[in-house]
Design an enzyme around this catalytic site. Sequence first.
Site, PDB file in Angstrom:
ATOM      1  N   ASN A 128      -9.877   5.114   9.329  1.00  0.00           N
ATOM      2  CA  ASN A 128      -9.690   6.281  10.197  1.00  0.00           C
ATOM      3  C   ASN A 128      -8.173   6.461  10.536  1.00  0.00           C
ATOM      4  OD1 ASN A 128     -12.554   6.579  10.706  1.00  0.00           O
ATOM      5  ND2 ASN A 128     -12.597   6.112  12.810  1.00  0.00           N
ATOM      6  N   ARG A 187     -20.589  17.644   0.884  1.00  0.00           N
ATOM      7  CA  ARG A 187     -20.104  16.392   0.368  1.00  0.00           C
ATOM      8  C   ARG A 187     -21.390  15.880  -0.480  1.00  0.00           C
ATOM      9  NH1 ARG A 187     -15.508  15.236   2.852  1.00  0.00           N
ATOM     10  NH2 ARG A 187     -15.084  16.020   4.882  1.00  0.00           N
ATOM     11  N   ARG A 231     -12.411  18.016   1.935  1.00  0.00           N
ATOM     12  CA  ARG A 231     -11.275  16.971   1.781  1.00  0.00           C
ATOM     13  C   ARG A 231     -11.793  15.535   1.519  1.00  0.00           C
ATOM     14  NH1 ARG A 231      -8.693  17.375   6.683  1.00  0.00           N
ATOM     15  NH2 ARG A 231      -7.288  18.626   5.935  1.00  0.00           N
ATOM     16  N   HIS A 242     -19.421  25.340   4.987  1.00  0.00           N
ATOM     17  CA  HIS A 242     -19.881  23.952   5.817  1.00  0.00           C
ATOM     18  C   HIS A 242     -21.399  23.897   6.203  1.00  0.00           C
ATOM     19  CE1 HIS A 242     -19.274  20.840   9.066  1.00  0.00           C
ATOM     20  NE2 HIS A 242     -18.712  20.123   7.880  1.00  0.00           N
ATOM     21  N   TYR A 249     -25.278   8.168   9.293  1.00  0.00           N
ATOM     22  CA  TYR A 249     -24.973   9.184  10.285  1.00  0.00           C
ATOM     23  C   TYR A 249     -26.360   9.723  11.037  1.00  0.00           C
ATOM     24  CZ  TYR A 249     -20.392  10.008   7.724  1.00  0.00           C
ATOM     25  OH  TYR A 249     -19.197   9.896   7.341  1.00  0.00           O
ATOM     26  N   ARG A 285     -18.783  13.146  20.487  1.00  0.00           N
ATOM     27  CA  ARG A 285     -18.225  11.966  19.637  1.00  0.00           C
ATOM     28  C   ARG A 285     -16.875  11.655  19.556  1.00  0.00           C
ATOM     29  NH1 ARG A 285     -19.247  12.156  14.160  1.00  0.00           N
ATOM     30  NH2 ARG A 285     -17.026  12.119  13.859  1.00  0.00           N
ATOM     31  N   HIS A 345     -23.595  12.400  14.638  1.00  0.00           N
ATOM     32  CA  HIS A 345     -23.228  13.680  13.952  1.00  0.00           C
ATOM     33  C   HIS A 345     -23.831  14.891  14.049  1.00  0.00           C
ATOM     34  CE1 HIS A 345     -22.190  15.721  10.030  1.00  0.00           C
ATOM     35  NE2 HIS A 345     -21.101  15.358  10.230  1.00  0.00           N
TER      36      HIS A 345
END
Length: 688
Positions: free
Chosen positions: A46, A374, A404, A434, A467, A563, A591
């Site tokens: 991270n 993704r 990304r 998204h 997730y 979160r 998530h």
Amino acid sequence: MNPENLRLKNRDLSWLAFNHRVLQEAADPTVPLYERIKFLAIWSSNLDEFFRVRVASMRALQRLKKKTQKKLDVEPDKLLKRLLKAVTLQQEEFGTIFRGQIKRELGRQRIFLVREEELTEPQKDFVRRYFREHVQSLVEPFFLSEDKEPPFLENQTLYLAIQLWRKTPPDKKDSEHYAVVGIPSVLSRFLLLPPEKGHQYIMFLDDVIRVCLGEVFPHHEVGESYAIKLTRDAELYIEDEYVGDLLGKVKKALIKRSEGLPSRFLYDSDIPKKMLSLLKSIFKLNDDDMVNGGRYHNLSNFFNFPNPESPALTYESLPPILRKDLMDGSLFESMYAGDILVHYPYHSYDTVIKFLEDSANDPDVLSVKITLYRVAKKSEVAQQLIRAAHNGKEVTVFIEVKARFDEESNIHWAEEMEKAGAKVLYSLPNLKVHAKLCLVTRKESGTERRYAYLSTGNFNESAAKLYTDFGFFTADERLTAEIEKVFEILCREKHKARFEHLLVPPFTMRQGIEDLIRNEMKNAKKGRESSIIAKMNSLEDPTIIEKLYEASNAGVKISLIIRGICCLIPGIKGMSENIEVVSIVDRFLEHARIFVFHNGGDELFYLSSADWMKRNLDRRIEVGFPIYDMKIRKQLKTVLDFQLRDNVKARVINKKLDNKIRAGNAEEKIRSQYECYEWWKAEENRRH
């Protein structure tokens, strides 16, 4: 970006507080040892991304003229100092946890992480043999001099900076020289040595190379060596997305990413000042680039730390629950009978794969449309879409090539699906897509019926194991008709559309959320019960936060489960005294996004792909979708109730960002992720 705003917590300081919650899990003695090591890896990974993205953007702001910074209300110099101070404190805590707790616990399990000076002679022989057979051919030394062009330091690659003296006659003394050696990333970062007397020994690859530096520099006396690493700007700077080949531009930008400007030069704190000054000069680094670190970098490699005692030192297994009622029969029939909710990773992702597989093989299916953000590197989702195209279905795939760090995987699968005959659409200019949608059209009794899958998470079967997300299957025409409109926008058939049920930014989501908050305020002012429960990854949008403050002042009870980033400051009298915020960090990454509005007793439920951030509400295509089924609403309320009562892994978010565990009934320990798993398992047993 001003860190002193009294109504908004700075997003980057808030994010660092989230990463500190990850570090707290590494320090928690109730977490299995190897899971604690993984939390160290997550923290490190991270932080690397934070420097590659957020710190790099602040470096860019620093390069702006002061007048421009004032116009943008930006003080990057002050903010960067505060961020680096927070990072330094966390790095020190990381070192304390690793050296003072993790290594000691490993020792109790007879597992020892050894350095070069701790090796026995048989171990040294083993290490030298491994080096000659596997490492030496991959190690290329570079000598450093201010008079010569320096080597290019690859992004995120580990190097050793080494002191050297040429071998000379005894009566002569050579001056000090310096060199760097890259640590090969194609090899495992850790070497498991042969066990001795029931003890296991593990060594960093860095230290394997340190043992053998004499063989790398046979004509020199070798002194000390110190770890260094350069992190580079990871942003893709794409000129004018409206013009030309966007896919080609992304591919070129990916090549340039590895050459980005420095955002962090991490170095071993024991490195001599003279050597550090030389490195800074040779690699043309600024003071702000320099970050003090430890002996080892890239500790995200702890994900692959050898576990000779596996699985005794890891979490107990929680096998995903298989919805047998959905897997055994026709999924289309089940969807036609009523809406279906699945909750990952508690439920198996096989249900989604079956939906795509049935769509690919069913002769009555006419078309499949899907959005991919993704894509997993080994993607069964993509394989089923390829199969559908081969089987003559009209397959339309909208794939986001600007996601990304997943750009390359997305481009690979886009090209494979295109080869199979699928119609592949790429990113929209100045917007990221998204939303997580799949729409299947099927011919039934002479008419066409649509079936949809919507989710809070990506079409990524690997992420679905780690997730927590919701997947929603529906044949409700109110929703499927509007999902069709979203795809018309993505296919450039429409520029905008009216939505009565879905919340779709940049068209209706922001206004829809604000209207829902206003409705609670209106009810509160009339003395009616009013409340908002919202769970998401990040809360950053200033306008939405101000609306929540207004609602709090109106008497609306607001419970937030956030979160990560939370720029809202809860519990402030006259501003946010009716707002409570908790954050849950546990074995799975939270998530899912859920929004519940009391609505005078007739509660409104939404699941969403979007957080409440400016980028999600203004610069992305997202979908928030209502839940009309009463049984599913009860399921969602049960999950939220577990999380709001969690007193094991829930931290209180407050003005201080001190991440204290939420207090609760000491006799009733509630760990929401485990409660959810057991409850869903009981639900499946009741179904049969």
